[in-house]
Design an enzyme around this catalytic site. Structure first.
Site, mmCIF file in Angstrom:
data_model
loop_
_atom_site.group_PDB
_atom_site.id
_atom_site.type_symbol
_atom_site.label_atom_id
_atom_site.label_comp_id
_atom_site.label_asym_id
_atom_site.label_seq_id
_atom_site.Cartn_x
_atom_site.Cartn_y
_atom_site.Cartn_z
ATOM 1 N N ASP A 99 -30.646 47.299 -2.481
ATOM 2 C CA ASP A 99 -31.116 47.004 -1.134
ATOM 3 C C ASP A 99 -29.874 46.868 -0.267
ATOM 4 O OD1 ASP A 99 -32.686 45.963 1.051
ATOM 5 O OD2 ASP A 99 -34.096 45.196 -0.440
ATOM 6 N N ASP A 201 -32.571 48.333 4.614
ATOM 7 C CA ASP A 201 -33.373 47.325 5.306
ATOM 8 C C ASP A 201 -33.490 47.655 6.798
ATOM 9 O OD1 ASP A 201 -34.587 44.573 4.873
ATOM 10 O OD2 ASP A 201 -33.162 44.062 6.453
ATOM 11 N N GLU A 264 -36.469 51.499 5.128
ATOM 12 C CA GLU A 264 -37.588 50.611 5.458
ATOM 13 C C GLU A 264 -37.891 50.797 6.941
ATOM 14 O OE1 GLU A 264 -39.113 46.014 5.876
ATOM 15 O OE2 GLU A 264 -37.057 46.553 6.311
ATOM 16 N N HIS A 325 -42.477 42.576 -0.868
ATOM 17 C CA HIS A 325 -42.188 41.140 -0.762
ATOM 18 C C HIS A 325 -42.464 40.577 0.624
ATOM 19 C CE1 HIS A 325 -38.834 43.270 0.882
ATOM 20 N NE2 HIS A 325 -38.325 42.154 1.361
ATOM 21 N N ASP A 326 -42.948 41.396 1.532
ATOM 22 C CA ASP A 326 -43.226 40.931 2.896
ATOM 23 C C ASP A 326 -44.717 40.852 3.215
ATOM 24 O OD1 ASP A 326 -40.483 40.746 3.542
ATOM 25 O OD2 ASP A 326 -40.403 42.868 4.081
#
Ligand code: GLC
Ligand code: MG
Length: 542
Positions: A99, A201, A264, A325-326
């Site tokens: 990431d 990200d 992302e 994870h969001d």
């Protein structure tokens, strides 16, 4: 149809490192823990793992606030642990995706400390500093994703700095060439260490308007939307200049063979696909989140898939994400039966699927008591259901203490109450389990080129049924999913002689011959091999 690059045929598995496996007994997952569990992932059949950030961080946003791009936080281990993990992954044939968080650093990053020191600092321009507005307030109306103004006042210099997320996550100034060079160096650091690519990200956030214009109000604010959604982020995200940076990042990974660049990007389909870049020189895979949070309705799903297939640039490779994870977990969103369909859909659509850890055992959102809340989003904007702790709880490995996640008395987030039954050990050999279904789906995807890299063709279907074909020359697979309540009668496409069921989400359905008129049970999905007319043996008379 082409499937040369590994990431086109791959199934990607996302690991949230705090929650996968704790090896050192501090209640927080770590790199040694991940390495211990790689055998499981290899058995599951996934091809690549993407690990959320493990770099040194004050953990204000649990690792998405980075203090040093070239090291491992002591909570997660050491660089040596990373190298051991990477070596083990390589031995097992698993690709490793990191990431990369380029939009902002931690406010404790040495770059920001230096930038903050004075307006004359050599690194002042590495971040986004502005004088107050005429009334002394923030320079623009820009809002932070996690609540409040995106501008934080700095007493010492009398200026504001911009942060799209927490005030402890100041945004870097990507218009500054030195920032770009330093960040590309950080990418090289990990590429040299052998990583197979990056998930970048908030890629669409990297560049902000250079004229600092106010964002317009959002008349169509969706219900339960985050606090920043009162404005349309016209001047703070998805700016045209962002594509230059994405292209440069792509060039960095392209300097190494067979690496992948994933972005992302939370944008509608028509904007999302621009991130493939001019001549596909942008992200290999701009993450496609259209199914996350979509209404679970056959018409809606069909439209999402159809629009996306149509919008893809020529040669652009599709991808699908069902959880991360969001966002709340699928099994909680859809319930146990429909969650099985969601896995079938994710693993049979055309394009690289990304699977969130725990979704393969149908983990559910875990209710977090107020005194255990960790996520800054929930702390800043409480009670709106925006908190992300429920989907970040420890992986459920077995029915032992702490679900096999840790030896600590208390893991960092609570373990699900149903972990004694919902866990890997209980599901691994259970024919009707979610894990068995996902394991079989991945194996089928691997065995059938039609699923891995074949064409996609939508079919008409009645009621709440989504039906499509996946095909390579000489082999056609039918995928049919009944999202509705109650059974649904269907017929095979007319241009086939019959079909063979290869897999069903209903463990009771026998595999083998499927009649031309058949019924899908409530919440049932199947994959069937069509027997084509033209493959009929020639009749003796012919
Ligand atoms: C991304 C991450 C999220 C994080 C945010 C700020 O959206 O997925 O977890 O809070 O960026 O880095
Ligand atoms: Mg630990």
């Amino acid at each position: 149809m082409s499937g040369q690059e590994w990431w086109k045929r791959a199934v990607i598995y996302q690991i949230y490192p705090r929650s996968f496996q704790d090896a050192d007994g501090d209640g927080i997952g770590d790199l040694v823990g991940i390495a211990q569990r790689l055998n499981y992932l290899s058995w599951l059949g996934v091809d690549a793992i993407w690990i959320s950030p493990f770099y040194p961080s004050p953990m204000k946003d649990f690792g998405y606030d980075i203090q040093d791009y070239r090291d491992v936080d002591p909570i997660f281990g050491t660089l040596a642990d990373f190298d051991a993990l990477a070596a083990r992954a390589r031995d097992l044939g698993l690709k490793l995706i990191l990431d990369f968080v380029p939009n902002h650093t931690s406010d404790r990053h040495p770059w920001f400390l230096e930038s903050r020191q004075s307006p004359a600092s050599a690194k002042r321009d590495w971040y986004i500093w502005r004088d107050p507005a005429a009334d002394g307030g923030p320079p623009t109306n820009w809002l932070a994703e996690f609540g409040g103004s995106a501008w934080e006042y700095d007493e010492a210099s009398g200026q504001y700095y911009y942060h799209a997320f927490l005030k402890e996550q100041p945004d870097l100034n990507w218009r500054n060439p030195d920032v770009r060079a330093a960040m590309y160096d950080a990418m090289h650091f990990w590429l040299e260490r052998g990583v197979d690519g990056f998930r970048v990200d908030v890629m669409w956030h990297l560049i902000k308007d250079d004229q600092f214009r106010d964002n317009p109000p959002n008349p169509a604010r969706p219900p339960n939307a985050g606090p920043a959604n009162t404005l349309i982020p016209l001047y703070t995200a998805d700016r045209p200049e962002v594509h230059d940076i994405v292209g440069e990042m792509r060039a960095v990974v392209d300097a190494y063979p067979e690496r992948v660049l994933i972005g992302e990007i939370w944008l509608p389909t028509d904007r999302l696909v621009t991130y493939y870049g001019h001549d596909l020189r942008g992200a290999h895979l701009p993450f496609n989140f259209q199914l996350i949070g979509a209404a679970w309705d056959a018409g809606v799903i069909k439209e999402i898939v159809g629009d996306y297939e149509k919008a893809l640039p020529r040669g652009g490779w599709p991808n699908w994400v069902m959880g991360n994870h969001d966002k709340g977990r699928i099994a909680s969103r859809l319930g146990p039966r429909q969650a099985r369909l969601a896995m079938l859909l994710l693993l049979t659509l055309r394009g690289t699927p990304t699977l969130y850890y725990g979704d393969e055992i149908a983990m559910r959102d875990v209710p977090i008591p107020p005194d255990r809340v960790c996520d800054p989003y929930e702390k800043n904007v409480p009670g709106l259901g925006l908190g992300r702790d429920p989907e970040r709880t420890p992986m459920q490995w077995d029915s032992g203490p702490q679900a096999g996640f840790t030896h600590a008395a208390q893991p960092w987030l609570p373990i699900a109450a149903d972990a004694s039954t919902v866990n890997v050990a209980a599901q691994r050999d259970a024919p009707a389990s979610m894990l068995t279904l996902v394991h079989r789906l991945i194996a089928l995807r691997k065995a059938e080129a039609a699923l891995a890299i074949g064409d996609y063709g939508a079919l008409d279907a009645p009621g709440q049924v989504v039906m499509f074909l996946r095909r390579v020359p000489g082999r056609r697979l039918l995928v049919a999913l009944n999202l509705g309540e109650g059974g649904q009668s269907l017929s095979l496409p007319e241009d086939c002689r019959g079909a063979t069921v290869l897999l069903s989400t209903d463990p009771e359905r026998p595999l083998g011959d499927l009649a031309p008129a058949f019924t899908l049970g409530e919440g049932e999905g199947i994959v069937a091999l069509l027997v084509d007319l033209e493959t009929a043996p020639p009749s003796p008379a012919a």
